[in-house]
Design an enzyme around this catalytic site. Structure first.
Site, PDB file in Angstrom:
ATOM      1  N   GLU A  70       0.824  -1.211   0.000  1.00 51.72           N
ATOM      2  CA  GLU A  70       0.000   0.000   0.000  1.00 51.72           C
ATOM      3  C   GLU A  70       0.858   1.262   0.000  1.00 51.72           C
ATOM      4  O   GLU A  70       1.838   1.370   0.736  1.00 51.72           O
ATOM      5  CB  GLU A  70      -0.906  -0.009   1.240  1.00 51.72           C
TER       6      GLU A  70
ATOM      7  N   CYS B 148      -5.648  -2.609   2.840  1.00 50.24           N
ATOM      8  CA  CYS B 148      -5.277  -2.538   4.250  1.00 50.24           C
ATOM      9  C   CYS B 148      -6.475  -2.721   5.190  1.00 50.24           C
ATOM     10  O   CYS B 148      -6.937  -3.829   5.369  1.00 50.24           O
ATOM     11  CB  CYS B 148      -4.517  -1.248   4.523  1.00 50.24           C
TER      12      CYS B 148
ATOM     13  N   LYS C 157     -10.371   2.676  -1.478  1.00 46.97           N
ATOM     14  CA  LYS C 157     -10.470   2.076  -0.147  1.00 46.97           C
ATOM     15  C   LYS C 157     -11.771   2.481   0.538  1.00 46.97           C
ATOM     16  O   LYS C 157     -12.090   3.663   0.660  1.00 46.97           O
ATOM     17  CB  LYS C 157      -9.264   2.503   0.681  1.00 46.97           C
TER      18      LYS C 157
END
Length: 301
Positions: free
Chosen positions: A50, A160, A123
């Site tokens: 990431e 993540c 995200k």
């Protein structure tokens, strides 16, 4: 290859991990070097960690760090990896800090093996805690969870904090994802030196692999990073432990917490698909009973 309409079903996936400097060109060069190494080891799909273009700036709330964001279209790092993907005939999910007019996202562009940009995932789950102050920088993603049909497989990519939510993994697999990928930046907790989440982190994702009967790839950074904050210095030691899990959640490849590494594993997606169908997990689902998942408080309103 499976998922892409070609012949055969065996796919090799790779996770790379490395320490990031705060010089973008150095990190992009390192990522390319490791992708090339993964390709030499036979990888068809290569995952880089990431926000690999720089150090993890979210330790601090600083206005100057917004200058690191770049638009999706015309992004030089994405263009560079499109050329690399085409040259090596590999699929590369590219993580980057996206600027979209007045919005900002933690995003991944999915680059197919011919260099085609298949689209964007932003995200969805944005953390906010000591050392991981992402809500200061990122809007919650608006793309929804996706499955991308690449040359070698249909893949799902979360980012993540997304990896802690089983709904994310299940949503991608329901749309046809045959392999899950999670680029990551996680390490020590600045507020508690005794808290070490690495085993918990791995077990959660191993559960996603096992519950959905799909392989899973997680790539995390390593190294100690110190950032100047409004209250002094903040330091995180990123614990690496990038890994590849098989479809029952078993770890088949694992990196350590200190060394640069390239992990590669091969899976037969047709065989896994047959096993997944045989277990009946998706046959026996009861979506009519899951409406409670659409609430925050568990009420059936």
């Amino acid at each position: 290859m499976a998922g892409g309409g070609g012949a055969g079903s065996k796919v090799s996936v790779a996770a790379v991990q490395f320490a990031c400097t705060d010089v973008e060109s150095e990190n992009v060069d390192t990522a390319e070097r490791l992708i090339r190494e993964a390709h030499k080891k036979g990888a068809n799909i290569v995952l880089v960690q990431e926000l690999f273009e720089g150090q993890y700036f979210c330790q601090a709330q600083r206005l100057d760090f917004f200058q690191r964001a770049k638009p999706y279209k015309g992004n030089p790092t994405i263009i560079r990896f499109q050329k690399l993907a085409k040259e090596l005939e590999v699929v590369i999910p590219v993580s980057f800090f996206e600027e979209a007019n007045n919005a900002h996202y933690n995003s991944v562009a999915i680059i197919d093996a011919d260099g085609t940009d298949l689209g964007l995932y932003r995200k969805s789950h944005i953390p906010d805690g000591p050392g991981y102050q992402e809500k200061f920088y990122f809007n919650p993603g608006d793309t929804g969870f996706k499955a991308f049909k690449t040359k070698y497989a249909t893949i799902g990519v979360g980012i993540c904090w997304d990896q802690w939510f089983p709904e994310c993994a299940r949503a991608m697999v329901l749309q046809g994802a045959e392999i899950l990928f999670y680029p990551t930046a996680i390490g020590s907790e600045p507020q508690d030196n005794n808290l070490d989440s690495r085993e918990h982190w791995k077990r959660v994702m191993q559960g996603h692999a096992g519950a959905n009967l799909v392989p899973l790839v997680a790539s995390n950074r390593i190294g100690r990073e110190t950032v100047e904050t409004e209250h002094g210095e903040s330091t995180i030691t990123f614990f690496g432990n990038s890994f590849i899990a098989g479809p029952t959640g078993e770890i088949v490849k694992l990196a350590n917490d200190k060394d640069e590494d390239v992990l590669v594993a091969e899976f037969d997606l047709d065989e896994i698909k047959s096993t997944r169908h045989g277990w009946g997990i998706f046959r026996d689902r009861r979506p009519d009973l899951y409406k409670v998942l659409l609430t925050l408080d568990g009420e059936k309103s």
